[in-house]
Design a protein around this motif. Structure first.
Motif, short mmCIF file in Angstrom:
data_model
loop_
_atom_site.label_atom_id
_atom_site.label_comp_id
_atom_site.label_asym_id
_atom_site.label_seq_id
_atom_site.Cartn_x
_atom_site.Cartn_y
_atom_site.Cartn_z
N LYS A 71 -1.19 -7.62 5.84
CA LYS A 71 -1.46 -7.27 7.24
C LYS A 71 -0.75 -5.97 7.60
N HIS A 72 0.47 -5.80 7.14
CA HIS A 72 1.21 -4.55 7.38
C HIS A 72 0.49 -3.37 6.72
N TRP A 73 0.00 -3.55 5.49
CA TRP A 73 -0.73 -2.48 4.79
C TRP A 73 -1.98 -2.10 5.59
N LEU A 74 -2.71 -3.09 6.07
CA LEU A 74 -3.93 -2.82 6.85
C LEU A 74 -3.61 -2.05 8.12
N GLN A 75 -2.54 -2.45 8.83
CA GLN A 75 -2.13 -1.75 10.05
C GLN A 75 -1.71 -0.32 9.74
N LYS A 76 -0.93 -0.16 8.67
CA LYS A 76 -0.44 1.15 8.26
C LYS A 76 -1.58 2.14 8.04
N HIS A 77 -2.72 1.63 7.54
CA HIS A 77 -3.84 2.51 7.22
C HIS A 77 -4.96 2.48 8.27
N GLY A 78 -4.69 1.86 9.41
CA GLY A 78 -5.61 1.92 10.54
C GLY A 78 -6.85 1.06 10.45
N PHE A 79 -6.82 0.00 9.65
CA PHE A 79 -7.97 -0.89 9.59
C PHE A 79 -7.98 -1.81 10.80
#
Length: 176
Positions: free
Chosen positions: A98-106
């Protein structure tokens, strides 16, 4: 195939470039060049490096949240519109993904992690997936076995054999 509803997406192989991350890590670990592909786009099977080298890399990355957070997204990983959920078989917990997705703007959506080698079918059923996109044909096929759901394979070098066998798209923008 109905593409009007929100997508349910896999992460690695669809949004996150896991293969490039494995190859970069193998190079940093000193895996000999003849055992590595020159670029992720040359990976045309399910094993980008020999089994011994992959096991060494996997042991290093499997439980390392920072490795998973540092993966680059694919250049074509653009998602327009709502996402129903993300369903992944990563070995790390959903909060890291979830953090990775947020970091990349998904787009925000629940993350369901089933763990490596486990079926995504029950997670897809539980989240009410109507259109699931994965780079692995077996996962797209499993989604298509659910009532009111379709599975789509996103084109990657290692899944070209699924073209014509299952719904297959070259880019996520084809589903917007």
């Amino acid at each position: 195939m109905d593409t009007d509803g929100p997508l349910t997406l896999d992460i690695d192989g669809v949004l996150a470039n896991f293969v490039a991350g494995v190859l970069d890590t193998a190079r940093r670990m000193g895996v000999p060049g003849e055992k590595l592909l020159p670029h992720w786009t040359h990976w045309d099977s399910w094993s980008p490096i020999d089994d011994t080298a992959f096991e060494m890399v996997w042991t290093s990355i499997e439980n390392d949240p920072s490795w998973w957070l540092d993966l680059d997204p694919y250049e074509d990983a653009y998602v327009e519109g709502p996402v129903n959920a993300y369903v992944t078989s990563r070995p790390i917990g959903s909060p890291v993904s979830k953090h990775w997705l947020q970091k990349h703007g998904f787009p925000p959506a629940p993350v369901h992690t089933v763990g490596p080698g486990n079926s995504k079918k029950e997670a897809l059923r539980a989240c009410g997936a109507s259109l699931f996109v994965d780079d692995r044909p077996k996962n797209a096929r499993a989604a298509g076995e659910l009532p009111d759901a379709d599975g789509v394979v996103l084109a990657r070098p290692w899944n070209r054999g699924a073209r014509g066998e299952l719904p297959y798209v070259e880019t996520l923008s084809e589903l917007s």
